[in-house]
Design an enzyme around this catalytic site. Sequence first.
Site, PDB file in Angstrom:
ATOM      1  N   GLY A  56       0.849  -1.197   0.000  1.00 38.50           N
ATOM      2  CA  GLY A  56       0.000   0.000   0.000  1.00 38.50           C
ATOM      3  C   GLY A  56       0.879   1.238   0.000  1.00 38.50           C
ATOM      4  N   TYR A  88       3.173   4.253  23.949  1.00 39.66           N
ATOM      5  CA  TYR A  88       4.050   4.278  22.781  1.00 39.66           C
ATOM      6  C   TYR A  88       5.464   4.570  23.274  1.00 39.66           C
ATOM      7  CZ  TYR A  88       5.048   5.394  17.868  1.00 39.66           C
ATOM      8  OH  TYR A  88       5.521   5.388  16.584  1.00 39.66           O
TER       9      TYR A  88
HETATM   10  C1  LIG Z   1       6.182   7.391  11.227  1.00 42.92           C
HETATM   11  C2  LIG Z   1       5.089   6.363  11.352  1.00 42.92           C
HETATM   12  C3  LIG Z   1       3.946   6.671  12.067  1.00 42.92           C
HETATM   13  C4  LIG Z   1       2.929   5.721  12.190  1.00 42.92           C
HETATM   14  N1  LIG Z   1       1.810   6.060  12.889  1.00 42.92           N
HETATM   15  C5  LIG Z   1       0.773   5.192  12.958  1.00 42.92           C
HETATM   16  C6  LIG Z   1      -0.432   5.542  13.639  1.00 42.92           C
HETATM   17  O1  LIG Z   1      -0.571   6.638  14.186  1.00 42.92           O
HETATM   18  N2  LIG Z   1      -1.433   4.636  13.656  1.00 42.92           N
HETATM   19  C7  LIG Z   1      -1.321   3.415  13.045  1.00 42.92           C
HETATM   20  O2  LIG Z   1      -2.268   2.651  13.067  1.00 42.92           O
HETATM   21  N3  LIG Z   1      -0.183   3.052  12.425  1.00 42.92           N
HETATM   22  C8  LIG Z   1       0.852   3.895  12.340  1.00 42.92           C
HETATM   23  N4  LIG Z   1       2.004   3.538  11.685  1.00 42.92           N
HETATM   24  C9  LIG Z   1       2.113   2.208  11.064  1.00 42.92           C
HETATM   25  C10 LIG Z   1       1.625   2.169   9.595  1.00 42.92           C
HETATM   26  O3  LIG Z   1       1.585   3.460   9.047  1.00 42.92           O
HETATM   27  C11 LIG Z   1       0.255   1.535   9.530  1.00 42.92           C
HETATM   28  O4  LIG Z   1       0.385   0.169   9.850  1.00 42.92           O
HETATM   29  C12 LIG Z   1      -0.467   1.664   8.194  1.00 42.92           C
HETATM   30  O5  LIG Z   1      -1.783   1.244   8.359  1.00 42.92           O
HETATM   31  C13 LIG Z   1       0.175   0.883   7.067  1.00 42.92           C
HETATM   32  O6  LIG Z   1      -0.436   1.292   5.849  1.00 42.92           O
HETATM   33  P1  LIG Z   1       0.338   1.233   4.467  1.00 42.92           P
HETATM   34  O7  LIG Z   1      -0.591   1.646   3.413  1.00 42.92           O
HETATM   35  O8  LIG Z   1       1.605   1.963   4.550  1.00 42.92           O
HETATM   36  O9  LIG Z   1       0.583  -0.335   4.360  1.00 42.92           O
HETATM   37  P2  LIG Z   1       1.853  -1.139   3.887  1.00 42.92           P
HETATM   38  O10 LIG Z   1       3.024  -0.800   4.719  1.00 42.92           O
HETATM   39  O11 LIG Z   1       2.024  -1.024   2.437  1.00 42.92           O
HETATM   40  O12 LIG Z   1       1.367  -2.612   4.246  1.00 42.92           O
HETATM   41  C14 LIG Z   1       1.088  -3.007   5.556  1.00 42.92           C
HETATM   42  C15 LIG Z   1       0.418  -4.376   5.552  1.00 42.92           C
HETATM   43  O13 LIG Z   1      -0.877  -4.257   4.975  1.00 42.92           O
HETATM   44  C16 LIG Z   1      -0.990  -5.069   3.810  1.00 42.92           C
HETATM   45  N5  LIG Z   1      -1.797  -4.325   2.847  1.00 42.92           N
HETATM   46  C17 LIG Z   1      -1.618  -3.062   2.400  1.00 42.92           C
HETATM   47  N6  LIG Z   1      -2.582  -2.727   1.530  1.00 42.92           N
HETATM   48  C18 LIG Z   1      -3.386  -3.809   1.421  1.00 42.92           C
HETATM   49  C19 LIG Z   1      -4.559  -4.098   0.652  1.00 42.92           C
HETATM   50  N7  LIG Z   1      -5.107  -3.219  -0.185  1.00 42.92           N
HETATM   51  N8  LIG Z   1      -5.103  -5.336   0.770  1.00 42.92           N
HETATM   52  C20 LIG Z   1      -4.578  -6.259   1.614  1.00 42.92           C
HETATM   53  N9  LIG Z   1      -3.481  -6.037   2.346  1.00 42.92           N
HETATM   54  C21 LIG Z   1      -2.893  -4.824   2.255  1.00 42.92           C
HETATM   55  C22 LIG Z   1       0.437  -5.331   3.368  1.00 42.92           C
HETATM   56  O14 LIG Z   1       0.540  -6.538   2.642  1.00 42.92           O
HETATM   57  C23 LIG Z   1       1.145  -5.396   4.698  1.00 42.92           C
HETATM   58  O15 LIG Z   1       0.959  -6.655   5.283  1.00 42.92           O
HETATM   59  C24 LIG Z   1       3.056   4.444  11.566  1.00 42.92           C
HETATM   60  C25 LIG Z   1       4.215   4.145  10.836  1.00 42.92           C
HETATM   61  C26 LIG Z   1       5.225   5.085  10.733  1.00 42.92           C
HETATM   62  C27 LIG Z   1       6.457   4.736   9.943  1.00 42.92           C
END
Ligand SMILES: Cc1cc2nc3c(=O)[nH]c(=O)nc-3n(C[C@H](O)[C@H](O)[C@H](O)COP(=O)(O)OP(=O)(O)OC[C@H]3O[C@@H](n4cnc5c(N)ncnc54)[C@H](O)[C@@H]3O)c2cc1C
Length: 610
Positions: free
Chosen positions: A192, A532
Site C-alpha cells: 500500500g 508508545y
Molecule cells: C512514522 C510512522 C507513524 C505511524 N503512525 C501510525 C499511527 O498513528 N497509527 C497506526 O495505526 N499506524 C501507524 N504507523 C504504522 C503504519 O503506518 C500503519 O500500519 C499503516 O496502516 C500501514 O499502511 P500502508 O498503506 O503503509 O501499508 P503497507 O506498509 O504497504 O502494508 C502493511 C500491511 O498491509 C498489507 N496491505 C496493504 N494494503 C493492502 C490491501 N489493499 N489489501 C490487503 N493487504 C494490504 C500489506 O501486505 C502489509 O501486510 C506508523 C508508521 C510510521 C512509519
Amino acid sequence: MINEEKENSAGNIENGSSKLNQDNKKFQETINVKSVVPKYRQELLKWNGWGYKDCRFEVNAGDVTSISLTGNRYPIAGKNLPHFEGWVKNTFNVDLVNPTLSQALPEEDKYPKTLLIAEELVRIVRLNIPYSLRGVDRMLRAHGQTLHDIFTLRNGMFERIPDIVLWPTCHEEVEKIVELANELNIAILVFGGGTAVSGAVECPVNERRTIISLDTSQMNKILWVDEANLVACIESGIIGQDLERELKALGYTTGHEPDSYEFSSLGGWVATRASGMKKNIYGNIEDLLVHVKMVTSKGVLEKNCQVPRLSCGPDFNHIVLGSEGSLGVITEVILKIRPLPKCTRYGSIVFPNFESGVQTMRQVAKWRCQPASIRLMDNEQFKFGMILKPDAGLIGSLIDILKKLYLTKIKGFEFDKLCVMTLLFEGDEKQVKEQEKRVYDIAGEFGGFPAGETNGERGYMLTFVIAYLRDIALEYRIVAESFETSVPWDRAISLCANVKQRIAQECRDLSIRHFLISCRVTQTYDAGCVIYFYFAFNHGDVSDPVATHHQIESRARDEIIACGGSISHHHGVGKLRTKWYPQTVSEVGVSLYNATKNELDPKIYLRRII
Ligand SMILES: Cc1cc2nc3c(=O)[nH]c(=O)nc-3n(C[C@H](O)[C@H](O)[C@H](O)COP(=O)(O)OP(=O)(O)OC[C@H]3O[C@@H](n4cnc5c(N)ncnc54)[C@H](O)[C@@H]3O)c2cc1C
C-alpha cells in the site's frame, strides 16, 4: 398497496421492496484523485529513509552547531534548533561530526535478479496491467519503515525482493492478477503506502516462487460519496492526505489520522487495524468501516448489503481487518464520513509527574469526556520536545527561563519529573468550550494546569517531524525504533516503569551506556490506554546494532506482555511479532486462523501471519 410499497414518479419502489431507491440520496460522482505521491515513489520520497526527499535534518556547523529541517513543508522547517547538539552529546555521547553517510542508490545490476520466467512474463503482459521489472522499483516495495529496513537500504541490500511490480487500477484488474497467480503458482505481496513497521511487506528469503508486488497506489479513486448516509466508497490504494484533501473540498472528513497518514493507504489501514489520533471522536478504522471488498484466491469476500449493523455473525469484516495481506487483496472500502468540524482548538497541560498525568487521563476516560486527541508525554519526551524548539532570540529565551522558574520555583515542580499533556478539541464552539472546561477541571484535581494552545499545537506538529529524526540519528551511529502496546488502566503505570527498567538492565548487560527510553500515552479507552515507546542507543562498537536493538526490543515486549500489555495496539503483527501471536489468540485461535488461511488462500499465495 401491499407491504406499504408505493411507487414514486421515477417508477422505483421506495419501501418494503428489495429494490433500493437511491434517488433521494445525494451522490457525488467518481473522483479521479491525482495523488501527491507519484507512481515512481522515489521521484518525491526518500528511497533510503522516511518521507519527502526535500525534508531532512541537517547539521549546520557554525559558532554554535545546530540542526535544521530542510524544505518548507513543516512549520519548523528552516529554523535553527540550537539545543539539539547539547542534548545529543548528553544523552548519547555523540558529537555531530563525521557522519556515516548512506550508500548511493544502487546501479541496476546490483539488485537481486528477478526469478520471473519467460512464460510467466508473457502471461502477465497479456493482462495489460502496467508493470516494472526494474531493480529499484522492486527493491522499494520490499520493505516498510522498520529500523532493519532503513539500515539495510543505507548499508546493504535485501536478500530477496519482489520479481515484478504490478500496478492494477481497479478491482477487476486485481481479480485478474489473483486468478493468474492461482493458476501459475505465483506468490503475491500487497503493497500500500509502505509505512508498515512490522516487517509485513518483506519477502521471505526462502521463497523460491515468483513474487508479484501488487502495488495498490494507482487504485485510488473515490468512487462515490453518499451524503444522505454519510458514507463514501473509496478504492484501497488512496493515501490519507489525498483522501482528506478531496473530502475536505466537499466539506467532509473521515477523521482518520494515523501519524503516517501523509503516506499510508486506506487498504493498509484496514489490513493492519490502524488507529488514528482522533479516534475518540471518529473511531478507529474498524469503527469507520461500513463495507469492504477483498479479492481472495476463492473469489470476492464481501457482504451484500450496506447497513450500519448486522446481527449475523461472525462478522467477516473482522476477518479482513488486521489480515495484513495474508488472506486477500482489499480493493474497495465504504467508510463513514463526517461534516468538517466548525471549531478546532489545541491545548496543553503541565503535570508535576507522569502518574498525575495518567490519573487525569483515566478520569477523563471514565467520564467519557475525551477530546478528539489527548496524549501524555513522559519527562524524557517533554525535554526532547524542548530541544526541538527553534532559536527563540533574546526575549524568547528570557521568557522560557521565566516559565521554567515559574514552574520550578512557584509551582514547585521538579524539572526532571514534570510531564506535558497535549490536547486537540473538535466540535462547535460550545462543545469545545465544554470539553475544555471538563478536561482542565479534572487535570486541576491532579495538580495539572493549562500550558497554552501553542504548546499543544507544537506537540502535534512534532509528531510528523519526529519521524524524520531517525535518518539523521543513523548518520551519527544512533539506532532508534518505536514500539507500542495497549494495557488495562490499572497496569499502565507499572508497565511503563517495568519496561524502562528492563531496557536499562538489558543495555547494562550489553555494555550499552548511552541510550534513551521514553514513552507517551497516546490513546484512552474505557478499559485501558495505549503506550508508545521510543528506544534509541549509541551503537558505538556493537557489531550488529540492528540485531541488538531487535533483541532488546524483544525482551521489552516480553516484559510488556508479563505486565498485562498486548502484542500491539495498532502496528500489527507482521513478521516481527509472530512469536507472541499464539499466546495472544490461543491454540484454537491459531488453528482457526490457519483454517481460514487454507480456505481463502489454499495454495498460500499471499504471506501468512504464522
Ligand atoms: C512514522 C510512522 C507513524 C505511524 N503512525 C501510525 C499511527 O498513528 N497509527 C497506526 O495505526 N499506524 C501507524 N504507523 C504504522 C503504519 O503506518 C500503519 O500500519 C499503516 O496502516 C500501514 O499502511 P500502508 O498503506 O503503509 O501499508 P503497507 O506498509 O504497504 O502494508 C502493511 C500491511 O498491509 C498489507 N496491505 C496493504 N494494503 C493492502 C490491501 N489493499 N489489501 C490487503 N493487504 C494490504 C500489506 O501486505 C502489509 O501486510 C506508523 C508508521 C510510521 C512509519
